[in-house]
Design an enzyme around this catalytic site. Structure first.
Site, PDB file in Angstrom:
ATOM      1  N   LYS A  36     -20.707 -11.427  19.999  1.00  0.00           N
ATOM      2  CA  LYS A  36     -21.269 -10.353  20.828  1.00  0.00           C
ATOM      3  C   LYS A  36     -22.782 -10.342  20.683  1.00  0.00           C
ATOM      4  O   LYS A  36     -23.305 -10.289  19.565  1.00  0.00           O
ATOM      5  CB  LYS A  36     -20.700  -8.997  20.410  1.00  0.00           C
ATOM      6  CG  LYS A  36     -21.228  -7.848  21.270  1.00  0.00           C
ATOM      7  CD  LYS A  36     -20.521  -6.552  20.955  1.00  0.00           C
ATOM      8  CE  LYS A  36     -21.163  -5.741  19.863  1.00  0.00           C
ATOM      9  NZ  LYS A  36     -22.494  -5.207  20.175  1.00  0.00           N
ATOM     10  N   ASP A  63     -23.239  -7.367  25.454  1.00  0.00           N
ATOM     11  CA  ASP A  63     -23.003  -5.926  25.312  1.00  0.00           C
ATOM     12  C   ASP A  63     -24.288  -5.153  25.621  1.00  0.00           C
ATOM     13  O   ASP A  63     -24.992  -4.722  24.716  1.00  0.00           O
ATOM     14  CB  ASP A  63     -22.526  -5.675  23.866  1.00  0.00           C
ATOM     15  CG  ASP A  63     -22.322  -4.211  23.530  1.00  0.00           C
ATOM     16  OD1 ASP A  63     -22.111  -3.400  24.450  1.00  0.00           O
ATOM     17  OD2 ASP A  63     -22.373  -3.876  22.323  1.00  0.00           O
ATOM     18  N   ASP A  68     -26.701   3.224  35.153  1.00  0.00           N
ATOM     19  CA  ASP A  68     -27.808   3.517  36.066  1.00  0.00           C
ATOM     20  C   ASP A  68     -27.201   3.806  37.435  1.00  0.00           C
ATOM     21  O   ASP A  68     -25.968   3.882  37.566  1.00  0.00           O
ATOM     22  CB  ASP A  68     -28.773   2.310  36.103  1.00  0.00           C
ATOM     23  CG  ASP A  68     -30.209   2.718  36.423  1.00  0.00           C
ATOM     24  OD1 ASP A  68     -30.391   3.571  37.321  1.00  0.00           O
ATOM     25  OD2 ASP A  68     -31.134   2.180  35.789  1.00  0.00           O
ATOM     26  N   THR A 125     -18.240   4.797  19.363  1.00  0.00           N
ATOM     27  CA  THR A 125     -17.478   5.047  18.137  1.00  0.00           C
ATOM     28  C   THR A 125     -18.314   5.787  17.080  1.00  0.00           C
ATOM     29  O   THR A 125     -17.791   6.192  16.050  1.00  0.00           O
ATOM     30  CB  THR A 125     -16.939   3.716  17.563  1.00  0.00           C
ATOM     31  OG1 THR A 125     -17.951   2.719  17.655  1.00  0.00           O
ATOM     32  CG2 THR A 125     -15.729   3.251  18.339  1.00  0.00           C
ATOM     33  N   ARG A 217     -21.452  -5.291  10.854  1.00  0.00           N
ATOM     34  CA  ARG A 217     -21.931  -5.284   9.469  1.00  0.00           C
ATOM     35  C   ARG A 217     -20.912  -5.686   8.404  1.00  0.00           C
ATOM     36  O   ARG A 217     -21.312  -6.312   7.419  1.00  0.00           O
ATOM     37  CB  ARG A 217     -22.558  -3.907   9.167  1.00  0.00           C
ATOM     38  CG  ARG A 217     -23.894  -3.731   9.866  1.00  0.00           C
ATOM     39  CD  ARG A 217     -24.318  -2.291   9.969  1.00  0.00           C
ATOM     40  NE  ARG A 217     -23.472  -1.557  10.915  1.00  0.00           N
ATOM     41  CZ  ARG A 217     -23.646  -0.280  11.229  1.00  0.00           C
ATOM     42  NH1 ARG A 217     -24.616   0.402  10.677  1.00  0.00           N
ATOM     43  NH2 ARG A 217     -22.841   0.305  12.099  1.00  0.00           N
TER      44      ARG A 217
HETATM   45  O1  C5P Z   1     -21.835  -3.111  12.446  1.00  0.00           O
HETATM   46  P1  C5P Z   1     -20.693  -2.506  13.227  1.00  0.00           P
HETATM   47  O2  C5P Z   1     -19.357  -3.128  12.910  1.00  0.00           O
HETATM   48  O3  C5P Z   1     -20.665  -0.998  13.164  1.00  0.00           O
HETATM   49  O4  C5P Z   1     -21.031  -2.935  14.728  1.00  0.00           O
HETATM   50  C1  C5P Z   1     -20.336  -2.425  15.841  1.00  0.00           C
HETATM   51  C2  C5P Z   1     -20.920  -3.037  17.083  1.00  0.00           C
HETATM   52  O5  C5P Z   1     -20.219  -2.543  18.224  1.00  0.00           O
HETATM   53  C3  C5P Z   1     -22.392  -2.709  17.324  1.00  0.00           C
HETATM   54  O6  C5P Z   1     -22.992  -3.874  17.885  1.00  0.00           O
HETATM   55  C4  C5P Z   1     -22.378  -1.584  18.337  1.00  0.00           C
HETATM   56  O7  C5P Z   1     -23.497  -1.637  19.202  1.00  0.00           O
HETATM   57  C5  C5P Z   1     -21.101  -1.878  19.113  1.00  0.00           C
HETATM   58  N1  C5P Z   1     -20.444  -0.708  19.726  1.00  0.00           N
HETATM   59  C6  C5P Z   1     -19.962   0.346  18.984  1.00  0.00           C
HETATM   60  N2  C5P Z   1     -19.325   1.406  19.599  1.00  0.00           N
HETATM   61  C7  C5P Z   1     -19.147   1.400  20.929  1.00  0.00           C
HETATM   62  C8  C5P Z   1     -19.631   0.333  21.685  1.00  0.00           C
HETATM   63  C9  C5P Z   1     -20.267  -0.721  21.041  1.00  0.00           C
HETATM   64  O8  C5P Z   1     -20.093   0.336  17.761  1.00  0.00           O
HETATM   65  N3  C5P Z   1     -18.474   2.358  21.515  1.00  0.00           N
END
Ligand code: C5P
Length: 242
Positions: A36, A63, A68, A125, A217
Site C-alpha cells: 500500500k 491509498d 472532493d 479505524t 507499523r
Molecule cells: O501502521 P498501521 O497498521 O496503523 O497502518 C494502517 C494503515 O492503514 C495506514 O497507512 C493508514 O493510513 C491506513 N488506514 C487506516 N484506517 C482507515 C483507512 C486507512 O488505518 N480507515
C-alpha cells in the site's frame, strides 16, 4: 490477478530509499507482497515511485482517499487509473454521486481489462464511537453508520469498503456477495494500538471474514519485518511463506 484474500503492507515511509530498504526484507518471499502506497510516500515521491513498485512486481493499493466534488474526483481517478495499480479508494462520505464519478473516471483511464478495484473508506479505524457522535455529529452508532456507507458504496458500483475488521461481518451480511472488506486496524495480540481505536488481531480478522488486512507499523517497525509479515500471513491466511 489479485489473490482473493491477502495481507497488504502499508509502506508509510518518507522517501524512496526507506521503502526500498524495507522491501529488500522480502526478497526471499516467492510471492511479492501486496504493497500500500499512502499519502506520505506518494506526496514525497509521486508517480515514479508507484511505477517502480509495480515494475518490481508488487500488487499496489494506492491509498489516497479521494474526497472532493464529483467532477474533480472523476478527473483525478482517470489519471490514477493510468498508473496500472490494483486498488484505489475514496471516502464514502463524499456521497453516491462522487463514488459513481470515481468509477466513471477509472473506467475512462484504465487499460482494457485492468480496471483497479475501487473501494470506499467508511469510517477511519482511528475514529472511536465517541468521536463519531461528539466530533463528527453522526447520531447512529458505528456499525449502523458503516453499514449505511457500505450500502451506498455497493449501490454506486464500488467493489468494497475500508472498515475495521470489527465490522467485516456486518458489512458482508448487508452487502452483495463478493463485496470486499479491506481492513486496517490490525494488531498482534497484546501489542500497542498506537493511534488505532478499532482493532483486531490477524487471526480474528480472518475469523471475522475480512478479505484483505492492511498492516503497517506492526511490520514496518518490527525488529524483524520478514518474521512479522510471516506471522500475519500465518495468522490471516493459515499459510506459510516458505
Ligand atoms: O501502521 P498501521 O497498521 O496503523 O497502518 C494502517 C494503515 O492503514 C495506514 O497507512 C493508514 O493510513 C491506513 N488506514 C487506516 N484506517 C482507515 C483507512 C486507512 O488505518 N480507515
Amino acid at each position: 490477478m489479485l489473490n482473493k484474500k491477502d495481507v497488504i503492507l502499508a509502506c508509510d515511509f518518507p522517501d524512496a530509499a526507506s521503502v526500498f530498504s524495507f522491501l529488500d526484507n522480502f526478497k526471499s518471499v516467492r510471492r511479492k507482497p501486496f504493497v500500500k502506497i499512502g499519502m506520505e510516500l506518494f506526496y514525497s515521491e509521486g508517480t515514479p515511485m508507484v511505477r517502480e513498485i509495480r515494475h518490481r512486481g508488487h500488487p499496489v493499493f494506492l491509498d489516497l482517499k479521494l474526497h472532493d466534488i464529483p467532477n474533480t474526483v472523476r478527473s483525478a481517478m482517470k489519471v490514477l487509473a493510468a498508473l496500472d495499480v490494483d486498488m484505489v479508494n475514496v471516502h464514502a462520505a463524499g456521497g453516491s454521486e462522487m463514488m459513481r464519478a470515481a468509477r466513471e473516471g477509472l473506467l475512462a483511464g484504465a487499460s482494457e481489462g485492468r480496471c483497479p478495484k475501487l473501494i470506499a473508506v467508511t469510517q477511519l479505524t482511528s475514529t472511536s464511537e465517541q468521536m463519531l457522535h461528539d466530533e463528527l455529529l453522526i447520531g447512529p452508532d458505528m456499525p449502523s453508520t458503516i453499514i449505511s456507507y457500505a450500502r451506498n458504496a455497493a449501490a454506486s458500483g464500488l467493489d468494497g469498503v475500508v472498515c475495521s475488521p470489527l465490522e467485516s461481518s456486518v458489512v458482508h451480511a448487508n452487502c452483495p456477495e463478493g463485496f470486499l472488506t479491506v481492513t486496517p486496524g490490525v494488531r498482534f495480540a497484546g501489542a500497542d494500538h498506537q493511534d488505532q481505536k478499532r482493532v483486531m488481531t490477524p487471526s480474528d480478522a480472518r475469523k471475522a471474514g475480512s478479505d484483505f488486512i492492511v498492516v503497517g507499523r506492526p511490520v514496518t517497525r518490527a525488529a524483524d519485518p520478514l518474521a512479522a509479515y510471516e506471522r500475519c500471513i500465518a495468522e490471516f491466511l493459515n499459510e506459510t511463506l516458505i
